[in-house]
Design an enzyme around this catalytic site. Structure first.
Site, PDB file in Angstrom:
ATOM      1  N   ARG A  45       0.865  -1.342  -0.119  1.00  0.00           N
ATOM      2  CA  ARG A  45      -0.032   0.055  -0.147  1.00  0.00           C
ATOM      3  C   ARG A  45       0.930   1.280   0.113  1.00  0.00           C
ATOM      4  NH1 ARG A  45       2.613   1.779   3.157  1.00  0.00           N
ATOM      5  NH2 ARG A  45       2.877   1.248   5.209  1.00  0.00           N
ATOM      6  N   GLU A  51      -0.178   9.487   8.970  1.00  0.00           N
ATOM      7  CA  GLU A  51       0.926   8.867   9.283  1.00  0.00           C
ATOM      8  C   GLU A  51       1.308   8.711  10.965  1.00  0.00           C
ATOM      9  OE1 GLU A  51       2.023   6.142   7.225  1.00  0.00           O
ATOM     10  OE2 GLU A  51       2.397   8.027   5.829  1.00  0.00           O
ATOM     11  N   GLY A 146       8.822   1.168   3.105  1.00  0.00           N
ATOM     12  CA  GLY A 146       7.798   2.060   3.396  1.00  0.00           C
ATOM     13  C   GLY A 146       6.276   1.552   2.814  1.00  0.00           C
ATOM     14  N   SER A 148       4.870  -1.696   2.984  1.00  0.00           N
ATOM     15  CA  SER A 148       4.358  -2.693   3.606  1.00  0.00           C
ATOM     16  C   SER A 148       4.397  -3.990   3.104  1.00  0.00           C
ATOM     17  CB  SER A 148       2.861  -2.248   3.519  1.00  0.00           C
ATOM     18  OG  SER A 148       2.220  -3.081   4.223  1.00  0.00           O
ATOM     19  N   ASP A 193      -1.728  -1.316   7.462  1.00  0.00           N
ATOM     20  CA  ASP A 193      -1.316  -2.227   6.472  1.00  0.00           C
ATOM     21  C   ASP A 193      -2.045  -3.372   6.126  1.00  0.00           C
ATOM     22  OD1 ASP A 193       0.519  -0.190   6.926  1.00  0.00           O
ATOM     23  OD2 ASP A 193       1.983  -1.470   7.551  1.00  0.00           O
ATOM     24  N   ASN A 236      13.910  -1.092   8.192  1.00  0.00           N
ATOM     25  CA  ASN A 236      13.500  -2.194   8.494  1.00  0.00           C
ATOM     26  C   ASN A 236      12.855  -1.866   9.957  1.00  0.00           C
ATOM     27  OD1 ASN A 236      12.809  -4.501   9.473  1.00  0.00           O
ATOM     28  ND2 ASN A 236      14.188  -5.731   8.627  1.00  0.00           N
TER      29      ASN A 236
HETATM   30  C1  GLA Z   1       3.985   1.039   9.616  1.00  0.00           C
HETATM   31  C2  GLA Z   1       2.976   0.363  10.420  1.00  0.00           C
HETATM   32  C3  GLA Z   1       1.729   1.014  10.139  1.00  0.00           C
HETATM   33  C4  GLA Z   1       1.816   2.305  10.691  1.00  0.00           C
HETATM   34  C5  GLA Z   1       2.722   3.200   9.550  1.00  0.00           C
HETATM   35  C6  GLA Z   1       3.048   4.746   9.975  1.00  0.00           C
HETATM   36  O1  GLA Z   1       3.537   0.751   8.186  1.00  0.00           O
HETATM   37  O2  GLA Z   1       2.894  -0.812   9.996  1.00  0.00           O
HETATM   38  O3  GLA Z   1       0.520   0.452  11.237  1.00  0.00           O
HETATM   39  O4  GLA Z   1       1.834   2.811  11.699  1.00  0.00           O
HETATM   40  O5  GLA Z   1       4.068   2.641   9.933  1.00  0.00           O
HETATM   41  O6  GLA Z   1       1.887   5.338   9.697  1.00  0.00           O
END
Ligand code: GLA
Length: 460
Positions: A45, A51, A146, A148, A193, A236
């Site tokens: 995603r 955020e 970032g 996911s 995510d 990471n």
């Molecule tokens: C990671 C976490 C999410 C969220 C983001 C920041 O992706 O897995 O749950 O907290 O960071 O928005």
């Protein structure tokens, strides 16, 4: 709410997904001398705004991307879980499916598969032992970027285990199971995510709310493109305690404010929970934060005094294992970020749904404000992400880091017809100066992204 189970589809015959599926099916057949029974898909995603607020109980605004994890799955009669990744820099792994440990101290790729298996074993509603499984995994979400990749792996794995045991689980339950079970690797993530990976719908972004989990499709403005650029600074979140430290700073700020309001502070874990009980608006919560805290670090000792508790007790009631050693916490800045960012999510949704010509500029402004807040108040940006955002100023409507930060990707909102020119500019002024970009296909680190559908099962 739409269909409630991840859809079962026929394996596509054309396109790049079909090619990757063919590849994992062949690899499976060669490695396990039998054909897989089905495949699962879970997408990564990009978060457009919101955020570091999900674990505080606030809504987020992500869309699924086309990049995903695919797993070819088959049962075996040996009781083993055998895992193969098509990228052989990730070693093969094998264990007993009933009775394995997840080693938090090592951030291995297969731990995320194990989390998915464990999640279904703990909460999938099946009591007998699980049948052995063989899996071949293929992912094209760049790791530690970032977007996911790790949660998508957890989701695809949970889907593989549940479907091979004929367990019927709704998308919402999958999302919640996967959010909880991913914490077995040690990070205290929110649920964004995993939720978007299951709940995404093609063509729309989603506002996702938590406790209880709900999601609403939102149309993005016409004529704009969302461009994702990988800063190539890896992050990471399971390999260090930055992420968990922020979760704890928010929790501590929440508990101190709860105590000062005369509430039983140990019962408060999330800023959103506190806001509800206090009955205040988000701007009012921001005023309360400014009245309660100074914009400076607080020592653990001082925090204990504010809570009238001992360090030992704080370690037990509030802090995670990997944050107990931290000596100082910033409370004012972290809580201000959370309340202001939570507010921006609703503003973003409101503007997307309003029909007026100025709206795209306003959305861009919210993205800029969000980036500044993550950079200055939440301190989770990275010089490389800031550089990408600076280069985007004036050329895009707005740009910001996306995901946990400390590296990884930036997302920019740009006029559709400007997208190619903008990408060329980033290649010239950013990627041509990045030595690690040389050996990469540029389309894997700089691409336009469209809202993609959520997780599914492919049958033959
Ligand atoms: C990671 C976490 C999410 C969220 C983001 C920041 O992706 O897995 O749950 O907290 O960071 O928005």
């Amino acid at each position: 709410m739409g269909e409630s189970y991840p859809p079962v589809q026929k394996v596509p015959l054309e396109g790049s997904k079909a090619q990757r599926l063919r590849f994992i099916v062949e690899k499976f057949t060669t490695e396990f001398s039998t054909k897989p029974q089905f495949c699962t898909r879970a997408p990564g995603r990009v978060n457009l705004i919101g955020e570091h607020v999900d674990y505080c109980g606030y809504a987020v605004f992500p869309m699924a991307v086309d990049l995903d994890i695919l797993i070819a799955v088959g049962t075996n009669t040996t009781g083993k879980l055998n895992l193969i990744n098509v990228d052989d820099s990730y070693p093969k792994f094998s264990c007993e499916i009933n009775g394995f440990e997840i080693d938090k101290s090592c951030p291995a790729w297969y731990n995320y598969v194990l989390c998915g298996v464990r999640g279904i074993q703990e909460e999938g509603g099946k009591n007998e032992p699980f049948t052995g499984l063989d899996m071949v995994v293929s992912g094209n979400i760049p790791p530690s970027s970032g977007l996911s990749s790790s949660s998508a792996l957890v989701c695809a794995s949970a889907l593989a285990v549940a479907h091979s045991h004929k367990l019927l689980i709704t998308k919402e339950d999958y999302a919640e199971i996967c959010a909880r079970c991913e914490r077995h690797v040690g990070t205290q993530g929110g649920g964004m995510d995993q939720a978007i990976s299951f709940l995404a719908t093609e063509g729309t972004a989603r506002v996702i709310e938590f406790n209880p989990l709900r999601s609403t499709p939102v149309n993005l403005p016409p004529g704009v493109s969302f461009v994702v650029a990988n800063s190539l600074a890896p992050m990471n979140k399971a390999a260090n305690s930055y992420y968990n430290c922020r979760v704890m700073e928010c929790r501590l700020a929440c508990q101190i404010m709860a105590k000062q309001a005369g509430l039983a502070w140990k019962e408060y874990q999330r800023l959103g929970q506190l806001q509800k009980v206090l009955g205040k608006s988000l701007p009012e919560m921001m005023t309360l934060v400014s009245r309660t805290f100074e914009s400076r670090p607080y020592s653990k000792k001082e925090i204990c005094q504010l809570l009238s508790t001992s360090e030992e007790d704080l370690d037990k009631t509030t802090l995670s294992e990997n944050t107990r050693h931290i000596e100082e916490f910033r409370l004012h800045d972290r809580a201000q970020h959370v309340f202001s960012e939570a507010h921006r999510v609703w503003e973003f949704k409101r503007i997307c749904e309003a029909k007026n010509g100025k709206s795209v500029e306003e959305l861009g402004k919210l993205m800029q404000e969000s980036h500044l807040s993550t950079k200055l108040l939440y301190e989770c940006s990275h010089p490389k992400l800031d550089k990408l955002v600076d280069l985007s100023e004036g050329v895009t409507y707005g740009a910001r880091l996306t995901g946990a930060g400390w590296g990884g990707c930036m997302v920019a909102m740009v006029k559709e017809e400007m997208a190619d020119e903008y990408k060329k500019l980033l290649v010239k002024d950013y990627f041509s100066h990045e030595p690690t970009a040389n050996n990469k296909d540029i389309s894997s680190i700089l691409f336009s992204s469209h809202p993609s559908p959520g997780a599914c099962i492919y049958e033959f």
